[in-house]
Structure formats: C-alpha cells, structure tokens
Scaffold this active site. Structure first.
Site, PDB file in Angstrom:
ATOM      1  N   LYS A   7     -12.537  -0.696   1.018  1.00 12.77           N
ATOM      2  CA  LYS A   7     -11.818   0.116   0.033  1.00 12.77           C
ATOM      3  C   LYS A   7     -12.640   0.169  -1.259  1.00 12.77           C
ATOM      4  O   LYS A   7     -13.561   0.969  -1.369  1.00 12.77           O
ATOM      5  CB  LYS A   7     -10.406  -0.419  -0.158  1.00 12.77           C
ATOM      6  CG  LYS A   7      -9.553  -0.233   1.105  1.00 12.77           C
ATOM      7  CD  LYS A   7      -8.156  -0.754   0.953  1.00 12.77           C
ATOM      8  CE  LYS A   7      -7.270  -0.363   2.135  1.00 12.77           C
ATOM      9  NZ  LYS A   7      -7.776  -0.795   3.465  1.00 12.77           N
ATOM     10  N   HIS A  57      -5.725  -3.933  -1.355  1.00 10.97           N
ATOM     11  CA  HIS A  57      -5.514  -2.917  -2.383  1.00 10.97           C
ATOM     12  C   HIS A  57      -5.533  -3.519  -3.792  1.00 10.97           C
ATOM     13  O   HIS A  57      -4.847  -3.040  -4.689  1.00 10.97           O
ATOM     14  CB  HIS A  57      -4.203  -2.172  -2.121  1.00 10.97           C
ATOM     15  CG  HIS A  57      -4.257  -1.296  -0.919  1.00 10.97           C
ATOM     16  ND1 HIS A  57      -4.760  -0.013  -0.947  1.00 10.97           N
ATOM     17  CD2 HIS A  57      -3.899  -1.528   0.374  1.00 10.97           C
ATOM     18  CE1 HIS A  57      -4.692   0.522   0.258  1.00 10.97           C
ATOM     19  NE2 HIS A  57      -4.180  -0.375   1.071  1.00 10.97           N
ATOM     20  N   SER A  91       0.793  -1.227   0.000  1.00 14.08           N
ATOM     21  CA  SER A  91       0.000   0.000   0.000  1.00 14.08           C
ATOM     22  C   SER A  91       0.825   1.276   0.000  1.00 14.08           C
ATOM     23  O   SER A  91       0.327   2.323  -0.432  1.00 14.08           O
ATOM     24  CB  SER A  91      -0.938   0.008   1.208  1.00 14.08           C
ATOM     25  OG  SER A  91      -0.210  -0.011   2.425  1.00 14.08           O
TER      26      SER A  91
END
Length: 423
Positions: free
Chosen positions: A269, A238, A210
């Site tokens: 996310k 991610h 990340s």
C-alpha cells in the site's frame, strides 16, 4: 475370429463409455448452470464487480479506456507506487539479485537483502524481529495457527479484515468476537476466556478498518488487554508509513508503540505499492512463525525487486516528512468540505473517507457518473460491506495536489445533486 460373446463385450464397453460420457457431461453442465444462475443473481442485485483496466502506472492521474482521470480509490497513500526513486530501486534489485529465488526461504530463498529488510522493518516498528510473507493476507493466515492451540483463546473485532477472519478459522483456539470497537464487550469476552481457563488470550484488531476509515482506540484496547493479561496483535496495512506523526502507524498515533505485541502489515500500500507483508514482534514469536507458519514455509520468497523498493520506501518516509503532511492536509480538506456539502463521511482523521450512500445500485451508478466527470472511484456494496451500507470509499494520497482534491469535491457535489443524494 470375433465370437458373439466378444462382440457383445465390445458393444457393452462402447455403451458404458457413452453413458459415462453423458453422465460426466450432465454433472459438468449442471455445475456450470448453477454458477451462471449465481452470477445472474449477483448482477441483478447490483453487486457484480467489474474490473476497469488501467493502461498507465499507478499515479494521481491514470489512464483507463483511453481517458485520463484522477484516481481517488488506490491504497497509494504516499504516492510512491510510480515514484521514479521507487522504480529505480526496483531496477537495482533486479540487476543485483535477479528476478526471483525459485525457492522458499528455508531451502535456498534467503538473500542478504531479505535480512536487511527484516532488520529495517523491526527498527521501524521498534520490535525485536520481523518475518516476511508474500502478502499481509499470508501473514494473517499463518499467524494464529502457528501461535495458538486448543488451550488458547483469540478475541477478534467483528469487523476485522477477511484475512484475519480466515487466519483465525485455521487455528484450534477458542474463537470469540467482540462488538466493533466496544471496549466493554472486549473486556467481557476476555473475562469469558479467562473463566474457561485459556492458557493464552490473544486480542486481534485492525489498526485502521479499511471499509470505514475508523481507527481502533489502541490506548484503551491496550489498557483492557493489560487488565486481563492478554496479548495484542494489530493489522497495520492501512496505517504503516503515513499514519501517526512519523508514519509509525496506529501505535504511534496513540503513543503505545511499546505496548503492542504483534504488528502485521504490508509493503503493498503506502510502502511502494508492490506486494509483500510481514509480522514484527518478539524474537520468540518470529522464531515460531519461521518454524510453523505455513504461508511462509510453502510460498516462494519475496522477489528481490519488491525488497529493494520497500527498503527505499522506508528511507523516503524517514527523510521526507512532507509526504505524510501532504496526505494529512488532503484528508482534512476532503473530509471538511464534503461534510459541509451535506455528504455523510465515516471515520475520522484518516485518508480512507467512505461517502455513505446506502443502496448498492446507487453506489454503482454514482461511481459510473463520477468516472464520466473524470474521477475514478469505486462503489462498495455487499458482501464487501453489510447490506444497506453501500458506499464510495475515497482514498486520499500525497500524490494528489490541493487542486486535485478540490476537483474531486466539485465532481461529488455535481453528481450528488443530480442523483438526489444531497440538496
């Protein structure tokens, strides 16, 4: 009648209480003073983290300090955090299943929609079963202690996320770290674990890191694991929903979906942006986690509105491939134009695009200057990243238009020249 002896005893009690209160005041005061000194040191180093208050939903354009700015630092990769369809799904979950369960899963906290979501996630990752957690931090925190004992070994990339590191610390397995993305060192550490007689060898890595935006070479890591009979676990926070051809993440990107044993990821996310995490794996792994993973056993179940938004997000990923294409196009545009302008950008092919600046104070000042230009980004410095590697981590989203990305690039160039970062 009060005797001399009783009067002295009473006075002694008063004196003792007074001394005790002074001592308590002294140690509390010393504790607060130490914390003030540490806060001052953080501020002096330029690494003090301030929280800017946002007064709007999480979109490409947000409002902070009564000013509208373009946001380029959210994990909102698909732009779904405030999508009307996601908000509608949240309302539907509240209406049909309530605000929460007031219980952990195994007592009275499992609803039909929780099982539906677990099945949906399992199918998405092509795994046998899935277990939900309050966050992926909790999924990582519960995994290693539940699966590994003193007879086992866990081998972890040195730049893995803090949640993986903390989860590993909780288990009793032998702990080995390999150099970041160094396959030779990974093989050496696996051989070391084998030579020590490890019963199970588990390799843990982020799919995408990340802070740097670099992607773990899973095809090669899989080959090393198979050569050393090791189980592979990846954190896909991610990557899930937007990375790879159909958003199946790093395993799809490298064509090894059937070779990764354990996938941990999040809904917080790309997949709606609320909260919640999970582990997808074999039925045996998930069953053990349901019996032993402490964050699962001792935390409230995920709220119904989070479940219904996540379900809707998976539907949108499958039905609207244009979302993935938009974030990919924005990523290519930003990375290519910023590199041409003279900035050093880490990572490859990923919407996490760290603009490297080195100095912590420069990163903080640069972010403040960008805000004045109407671009919301944040400077990252030690201890979040190593000393001397401060940066601004830009994150592209499908919610950004091409014009938004060009506006951001132009602002970077203006501020970069003003602060002597680029010529």
């Amino acid at each position: 009648m009060l005797t001399v002896a009783s009067a002295l005893r009473a006075r002694s009690v008063v004196v003792t209480e007074s001394v005790g209160k002074r001592m308590m005041s002294d140690y509390r005061g010393a504790f607060q003073a130490r914390l003030r000194d540490e806060i001052s040191a953080i501020q002096a180093a330029g690494t003090f983290k301030k929280e800017r208050v946002i007064s709007s939903p999480q979109r490409a354009e947000i409002t902070t300090d009564n000013k509208k700015v373009l946001n380029f630092c959210a994990n909102n990769y698909l732009g779904l955090s405030a999508d009307p369809r996601i908000v509608e799904a949240a309302h539907a979950g509240l209406d049909s299943h309530g605000a929460g369960l007031s219980s952990v899963r195994f007592i009275c906290g499992t609803q039909d929609i929780h099982k539906t979501l677990e099945k949906r996630v399992s199918d998405f990752h092509k795994k046998e079963d899935t277990i939900l957690f309050p966050s992926c931090f909790d999924a990582n925190g519960g995994l290693f202690e539940a699966l590994l004992g003193p007879e086992d070994a866990v081998i972890s990339d040195e730049l893995n996320h803090a949640s993986i590191i903390d989860g590993i610390r909780l288990c009793k397995a032998t702990r080995l770290r390999y150099k970041h993305l160094d396959l030779t060192d990974l093989a050496d550490k696996l051989k070391e674990a084998t030579d020590k007689g490890a019963r199970t060898k588990l390799v843990a890595t982020d799919g995408v890191f990340s802070m740097d935006g670099d992607v773990a070479p899973l095809d090669q890591i899989v080959a090393v694991c198979e050569a050393h009979s090791a189980i592979l676990m990846i954190d896909e926070c991610h990557a899930t929903g937007f990375f790879g051809k159909t958003g199946r993440g790093t395993p799809e990107y490298y064509g090894v979906e059937d070779k990764v044993d354990i996938v941990n990821s999040t809904f917080g996310k790309a997949m709606g942006g609320a909260s919640g995490g999970y582990t997808s794996s074999s039925k045996e792994v998930v069953t053990i986690l349901r019996q032993r993973a402490r964050p699962y056993l001792f935390s409230n179940t995920i709220a119904p509105s989070v479940v219904t938004t996540a379900l809707r997000a998976y539907d949108l990923v499958d039905s609207e491939p244009g979302l993935i294409k938009q974030v990919q196009d924005n990523t290519k545009l930003f990375r290519s134009e910023m590199t041409k302008a003279g900035f050093q950008i880490r990572g490859k092919d990923h919407p996490i695009a760290p603009v490297m600046l080195g100095d912590a104070k420069l990163a903080s000042d640069f972010a403040d200057a960008m805000l004045a230009e109407g671009i919301y980004v944040i400077g990252f410095s030690y201890p979040v990243v190593p000393k001397g590697l401060a940066r601004i981590r830009v994150q592209l989203s499908a919610a950004h238009s091409t014009e938004d990305v060009q506006t951001c690039i132009a602002a970077f160039i203006r501020v970069g020249k003003r602060l002597n970062v680029i010529p």
